[in-house]
Design a protein around this motif. Structure first.
Motif, PDB file in Angstrom:
ATOM      1  N   LEU A  84       0.864  -1.069   0.317  1.00 39.21           N
ATOM      2  CA  LEU A  84       0.020   0.074  -0.268  1.00 39.21           C
ATOM      3  C   LEU A  84       1.334   0.879  -0.013  1.00 39.21           C
ATOM      4  O   LEU A  84       0.361   2.400  -0.869  1.00 39.21           O
ATOM      5  CB  LEU A  84      -0.834   0.512   0.878  1.00 39.21           C
ATOM      6  CG  LEU A  84      -2.054  -1.062   0.991  1.00 39.21           C
ATOM      7  CD1 LEU A  84      -2.504  -0.890   2.675  1.00 39.21           C
ATOM      8  CD2 LEU A  84      -2.887  -0.569   0.342  1.00 39.21           C
ATOM      9  N   GLY A  85       1.785   1.135   0.565  1.00 41.91           N
ATOM     10  CA  GLY A  85       2.820   2.008   0.479  1.00 41.91           C
ATOM     11  C   GLY A  85       3.981   2.046  -0.549  1.00 41.91           C
ATOM     12  O   GLY A  85       4.838   3.303  -0.503  1.00 41.91           O
ATOM     13  N   GLY A  86       4.000   1.754  -1.282  1.00 42.62           N
ATOM     14  CA  GLY A  86       4.554   1.457  -2.634  1.00 42.62           C
ATOM     15  C   GLY A  86       6.035   0.804  -2.117  1.00 42.62           C
ATOM     16  O   GLY A  86       7.121   1.282  -2.880  1.00 42.62           O
ATOM     17  N   LEU A  87       5.976  -0.204  -1.336  1.00 37.41           N
ATOM     18  CA  LEU A  87       6.729  -0.536  -0.679  1.00 37.41           C
ATOM     19  C   LEU A  87       7.474  -1.654  -1.267  1.00 37.41           C
ATOM     20  O   LEU A  87       6.807  -2.537  -1.912  1.00 37.41           O
ATOM     21  CB  LEU A  87       7.190  -0.993   0.676  1.00 37.41           C
ATOM     22  CG  LEU A  87       7.707   0.541   1.603  1.00 37.41           C
ATOM     23  CD1 LEU A  87       7.307   1.134   3.132  1.00 37.41           C
ATOM     24  CD2 LEU A  87       8.831   2.032   0.909  1.00 37.41           C
ATOM     25  N   THR A  88       8.492  -2.303  -1.095  1.00 40.36           N
ATOM     26  CA  THR A  88       8.936  -3.805  -1.650  1.00 40.36           C
ATOM     27  C   THR A  88       8.441  -5.019  -1.169  1.00 40.36           C
ATOM     28  O   THR A  88       8.003  -4.764   0.311  1.00 40.36           O
ATOM     29  CB  THR A  88      10.410  -4.185  -2.399  1.00 40.36           C
ATOM     30  OG1 THR A  88      10.442  -4.229  -0.828  1.00 40.36           O
ATOM     31  CG2 THR A  88      10.970  -3.178  -2.729  1.00 40.36           C
ATOM     32  N   THR A  89       7.880  -6.401  -1.507  1.00 37.84           N
ATOM     33  CA  THR A  89       7.505  -7.793  -1.192  1.00 37.84           C
ATOM     34  C   THR A  89       8.081  -7.995  -1.063  1.00 37.84           C
ATOM     35  O   THR A  89       8.957  -8.121  -1.355  1.00 37.84           O
ATOM     36  CB  THR A  89       5.798  -7.626  -1.494  1.00 37.84           C
ATOM     37  OG1 THR A  89       4.793  -7.700  -3.386  1.00 37.84           O
ATOM     38  CG2 THR A  89       4.797  -6.445  -1.238  1.00 37.84           C
ATOM     39  N   GLU A  90       7.980  -9.615  -0.074  1.00 32.21           N
ATOM     40  CA  GLU A  90       8.380 -10.312   0.012  1.00 32.21           C
ATOM     41  C   GLU A  90       7.365 -11.581  -1.683  1.00 32.21           C
ATOM     42  O   GLU A  90       6.576 -10.985  -1.571  1.00 32.21           O
ATOM     43  CB  GLU A  90       8.522 -11.260   0.929  1.00 32.21           C
ATOM     44  CG  GLU A  90       9.353 -10.657   2.471  1.00 32.21           C
ATOM     45  CD  GLU A  90       9.106 -10.693   3.664  1.00 32.21           C
ATOM     46  OE1 GLU A  90      10.601 -10.654   3.916  1.00 32.21           O
ATOM     47  OE2 GLU A  90       8.260 -10.479   4.385  1.00 32.21           O
ATOM     48  N   LYS A  91       8.664 -12.331  -1.731  1.00 27.91           N
ATOM     49  CA  LYS A  91       7.841 -13.872  -2.672  1.00 27.91           C
ATOM     50  C   LYS A  91       6.632 -13.848  -2.067  1.00 27.91           C
ATOM     51  O   LYS A  91       6.182 -14.540  -2.553  1.00 27.91           O
ATOM     52  CB  LYS A  91       8.728 -15.055  -3.175  1.00 27.91           C
ATOM     53  CG  LYS A  91       9.910 -14.231  -4.255  1.00 27.91           C
ATOM     54  CD  LYS A  91      10.847 -15.533  -4.416  1.00 27.91           C
ATOM     55  CE  LYS A  91      11.821 -14.608  -5.395  1.00 27.91           C
ATOM     56  NZ  LYS A  91      13.050 -14.864  -4.816  1.00 27.91           N
ATOM     57  N   THR A  92       6.666 -14.412  -0.376  1.00 33.11           N
ATOM     58  CA  THR A  92       5.730 -15.363   0.113  1.00 33.11           C
ATOM     59  C   THR A  92       3.612 -14.611  -0.003  1.00 33.11           C
ATOM     60  O   THR A  92       3.211 -15.102   0.646  1.00 33.11           O
ATOM     61  CB  THR A  92       6.048 -15.630   1.719  1.00 33.11           C
ATOM     62  OG1 THR A  92       6.005 -14.706   2.295  1.00 33.11           O
ATOM     63  CG2 THR A  92       6.698 -16.488   1.754  1.00 33.11           C
ATOM     64  N   TYR A  93       4.163 -13.508  -0.373  1.00 32.81           N
ATOM     65  CA  TYR A  93       3.512 -12.270  -0.021  1.00 32.81           C
ATOM     66  C   TYR A  93       2.286 -12.708  -1.634  1.00 32.81           C
ATOM     67  O   TYR A  93       2.111 -12.575  -2.388  1.00 32.81           O
ATOM     68  CB  TYR A  93       3.425 -10.633  -0.261  1.00 32.81           C
ATOM     69  CG  TYR A  93       1.968  -9.850  -0.807  1.00 32.81           C
ATOM     70  CD1 TYR A  93       1.139 -10.052   0.290  1.00 32.81           C
ATOM     71  CD2 TYR A  93       2.218  -9.177  -2.084  1.00 32.81           C
ATOM     72  CE1 TYR A  93       0.377  -8.803  -0.433  1.00 32.81           C
ATOM     73  CE2 TYR A  93       1.776  -7.939  -2.110  1.00 32.81           C
ATOM     74  CZ  TYR A  93       0.064  -8.028  -1.304  1.00 32.81           C
ATOM     75  OH  TYR A  93      -0.771  -7.115  -1.362  1.00 32.81           O
ATOM     76  N   GLU A  94       0.914 -13.201  -1.488  1.00 27.85           N
ATOM     77  CA  GLU A  94      -0.023 -12.802  -2.064  1.00 27.85           C
ATOM     78  C   GLU A  94      -0.730 -12.286  -2.154  1.00 27.85           C
ATOM     79  O   GLU A  94      -1.991 -12.088  -1.310  1.00 27.85           O
ATOM     80  CB  GLU A  94      -0.917 -14.731  -1.648  1.00 27.85           C
ATOM     81  CG  GLU A  94      -0.005 -15.685  -1.349  1.00 27.85           C
ATOM     82  CD  GLU A  94      -0.655 -16.427  -0.924  1.00 27.85           C
ATOM     83  OE1 GLU A  94      -2.331 -17.591  -0.310  1.00 27.85           O
ATOM     84  OE2 GLU A  94      -0.292 -17.724  -0.263  1.00 27.85           O
ATOM     85  N   LYS A  95      -1.189 -11.625  -3.297  1.00 30.76           N
ATOM     86  CA  LYS A  95      -1.840 -10.457  -3.023  1.00 30.76           C
ATOM     87  C   LYS A  95      -3.358 -10.594  -2.843  1.00 30.76           C
ATOM     88  O   LYS A  95      -4.764  -9.766  -1.981  1.00 30.76           O
ATOM     89  CB  LYS A  95      -1.443  -9.541  -4.548  1.00 30.76           C
ATOM     90  CG  LYS A  95      -2.625  -8.450  -4.460  1.00 30.76           C
ATOM     91  CD  LYS A  95      -2.111  -7.076  -5.531  1.00 30.76           C
ATOM     92  CE  LYS A  95      -3.039  -5.686  -6.191  1.00 30.76           C
ATOM     93  NZ  LYS A  95      -2.739  -4.675  -7.100  1.00 30.76           N
ATOM     94  N   ALA A  96      -4.535 -11.521  -3.190  1.00 30.69           N
ATOM     95  CA  ALA A  96      -5.739 -11.817  -3.415  1.00 30.69           C
ATOM     96  C   ALA A  96      -5.829 -11.785  -1.589  1.00 30.69           C
ATOM     97  O   ALA A  96      -7.201 -10.964  -1.034  1.00 30.69           O
ATOM     98  CB  ALA A  96      -5.587 -12.691  -3.819  1.00 30.69           C
ATOM     99  N   LEU A  97      -4.882 -13.054  -1.127  1.00 28.66           N
ATOM    100  CA  LEU A  97      -5.314 -13.538   0.414  1.00 28.66           C
ATOM    101  C   LEU A  97      -4.522 -11.453   1.259  1.00 28.66           C
ATOM    102  O   LEU A  97      -5.608 -11.639   2.446  1.00 28.66           O
ATOM    103  CB  LEU A  97      -3.757 -14.264   0.807  1.00 28.66           C
ATOM    104  CG  LEU A  97      -4.188 -14.565   2.408  1.00 28.66           C
ATOM    105  CD1 LEU A  97      -5.338 -15.003   3.458  1.00 28.66           C
ATOM    106  CD2 LEU A  97      -3.627 -15.729   2.710  1.00 28.66           C
ATOM    107  N   GLY A  98      -3.414 -10.955   0.599  1.00 33.08           N
ATOM    108  CA  GLY A  98      -3.377 -10.101   1.648  1.00 33.08           C
ATOM    109  C   GLY A  98      -5.219  -8.918   1.477  1.00 33.08           C
ATOM    110  O   GLY A  98      -4.999  -8.460   2.856  1.00 33.08           O
ATOM    111  N   SER A  99      -5.503  -8.479   0.235  1.00 33.05           N
ATOM    112  CA  SER A  99      -6.625  -8.007   0.537  1.00 33.05           C
ATOM    113  C   SER A  99      -7.651  -8.404   0.979  1.00 33.05           C
ATOM    114  O   SER A  99      -8.740  -7.327   1.964  1.00 33.05           O
ATOM    115  CB  SER A  99      -7.214  -7.604  -1.505  1.00 33.05           C
ATOM    116  OG  SER A  99      -5.453  -7.001  -1.788  1.00 33.05           O
TER     117      SER A  99
END
Lengths: 293, 244
Positions: A197-212
């Motif tokens: 959200l803050g425009g910073l890098t995310t990790e590979k484990t990040y699943e956008k759908a789950l996060g949202s």
């Protein structure tokens, strides 16, 4: 103790002796210099006058008050009254004026800014920094990212009652500790999502759908959809690059797991209403109100 | 031999000289000090002063131990600029339970007589750990061990007994509950917070350091700092009755 002093002149120095003699040793008579003696007499006379004029001698149930009736507490009260009177034309104008009147009147605004700056240095700078730059967990006031609102009224209320302070009218917002609500994986996903959200890098484990989904379920109620924040609840905007409690993942994990509850004291009572008004004007001038609601 | 010449008794006998010197100095000392003990006007009558809670007392002990008084005064003098900056000038009554008093004589740092409730606990914690992190130009030494050092909860009772013996109004009930009260005051949402506030009006209970675990020295010191100068309500204090 025999013989008058002036009769006996010491041969080596030419000075009269006192006439005292011990085992053949005689004492020279060198009196104190006249200037020294006169100063002694003068200060003695001064001291007597002082005792009469000012409080001096302790008695059985009090002390001599002195004819001038002076007291140190009375003196400071008087000086403060003079100061208040000296400032009165401007402070009473400031007290009566609404914020919009203060903003429009250049003279009043200049006065408010000057008084605000002085009060800021004494009272606010220890936490928010001398220039309002803030620190970890102490908001930067130089940006226009206002957690509790950047209107003059909102800033005034924040200063008056504080945030999570001991004042009954304090502003209270609660960032809960999600360690008891979500599991480790979910918190990890949320941390990544917040960084995204803050425009910073995310990790590979990040699943956008789950996060949202998690953000929508747990966070959006306060931080709004898209993390834009909500000044009514003091929920910070997460979709900008201003981070009160750190933007690295470890800090965000800490924020999510344990919650945050930084506190600002209430200044009502410690500072008078006019000073708080002036401070509001000054604080707003630091950050500006471009996007302030 | 006239009376004038009797001074030779002092000049020629050292023991008389010694006694004479003692008598003269004592008179000076007694005249200056004694009235402060018997004059009722020395200490104002104020509402709200109470002895320190066990946690605040432990914090005060740390304040004294670390020598805070060497650089911080706790005495707002009755001068315009001081009142403007720090608030109402200090009253004698406000240090009535301070033995020894912490007025100090030097201000390398600011006066702390009314620092209570001025900053947040978090600020105090960070500032004690590393003063430069909060005030870039500060020359105060860091005290990072305070949060890591446990307070001996059971020892405070003895301090209170000594103070009670010296005449401070610690009731048997207060002394009995000393250890319990200390833990209560250093706990968030403590169950006995009301009991504590009843024994010690205006006492605030929370985990001052923000750190988990048993009562630590940062809890105690911050609890002490956060109550300094907050007991007397100056809205109801009659300044005109106490001019001196």
């Amino acid at each position: 103790m025999s013989g008058a002093p002036h009769e006996d002149i010491d041969a080596h120095t030419g000075t009269a002796t006192t006439g005292h003699e011990w085992d053949g040793i005689r004492e020279l008579n060198t009196p104190l210099p006249k200037w020294w003696l006169y100063i002694l007499y003068a200060t003695t006379v001064w001291a007597i006058g002082y005792i009469i004029v000012y409080p001096a001698i302790p008695l059985i149930s009090g002390h001599t008050p002195g004819i001038a009736g002076w007291t140190s507490r009375g003196a400071v009260t008087q000086e403060l009254a003079q100061l208040t009177q000296q400032r009165a034309p401007m402070t009473s104008a400031l007290e009566k004026a609404s914020f919009s009147e203060i903003t429009k009147d250049e003279r009043m605004r200049t006065f408010a800014l000057a008084q605000g700056r002085a009060a800021f240095g004494d009272n606010c700078a220890p936490c928010h920094g001398a220039g309002g730059g803030g620190a970890f967990s102490f908001p930067n006031l130089n940006d226009d990212d206002w957690i509790w609102g950047g209107s003059l009224e909102a800033i005034q209320q924040t200063i008056q009652y504080g945030i999570r302070s001991t004042h009954p009218d304090t502003r209270v917002g609660i960032m809960p500790a999600f360690a008891q609500i979500l599991n480790t994986k979910e918190i990890d996903q949320l941390a990544n999502h917040v960084r995204a959200l803050g425009g910073l890098t995310t990790e590979k484990t990040y699943e956008k759908a789950l996060g949202s989904r998690l953000f929508g379920e747990q966070c959006a109620a306060c931080h709004s959809d898209g993390g834009k924040g909500n000044i009514e609840l003091g929920a910070p905007n997460l979709a900008d690059s201003i981070w009160l409690f750190g933007s690295d993942k470890a800090s965000i994990l800490q924020t999510l797991a344990r919650g945050r509850a930084s506190m600002m004291p209430a200044w009502n009572g410690r500072l008078d209403d006019t000073t708080i008004k002036a401070l509001s004007v000054y604080v707003q001038s630091l950050g500006g109100v471009k996007t302030a609601p | 031999m006239s009376l004038w010449h009797k001074h030779q008794i002092f000049e020629k006998n050292s023991i008389f000289m010694l006694i004479g010197v003692l008598v003269v100095i004592s008179i000076g000392g007694l005249v200056e000090v004694l009235p402060l003990f018997y004059l009722k006007s020395t200490i104002e009558k104020v509402e709200g002063m109470r002895p320190y809670t066990p946690l605040e007392l432990a914090g005060r002990n740390i304040y004294v131990r670390e020598g805070c008084y060497n650089c911080h005064s706790q005495m707002i003098r009755s001068l315009r600029d001081e009142v403007e900056r720090y608030g109402h000038y200090s009253l004698a009554a406000e240090s009535m339970y301070d033995k020894p008093f912490q007025w100090g004589s030097k201000r390398n740092g600011p006066d702390l007589a009314r620092v209570g409730a001025k900053y947040s606990d978090e600020w105090h914690k960070q500032h004690l750990d590393n003063p430069r992190s909060m005030v870039p130009g500060s020359i105060m030494p860091a005290n990072p061990w305070l949060g890591k050092t446990e307070v001996a909860v059971n020892e405070i009772q003895m301090d209170m007994k000594v103070l009670a013996f010296q005449g401070q109004p610690y009731s048997p009930q207060m002394i009995e509950n000393a250890a319990k009260d200390m833990v209560t005051q250093a706990t968030n949402d403590a169950t006995d917070a009301d009991g504590l506030a009843q024994r010690y009006p205006k006492a605030q209970s929370r985990k001052f350091s923000g750190l988990d675990g048993p009562v630590n020295e940062a809890d105690a010191l911050i609890a002490y700092l956060q109550m300094l100068g907050t007991l007397v309500d100056f809205k109801i204090y009659d300044g005109k009755a106490n001019l001196r």
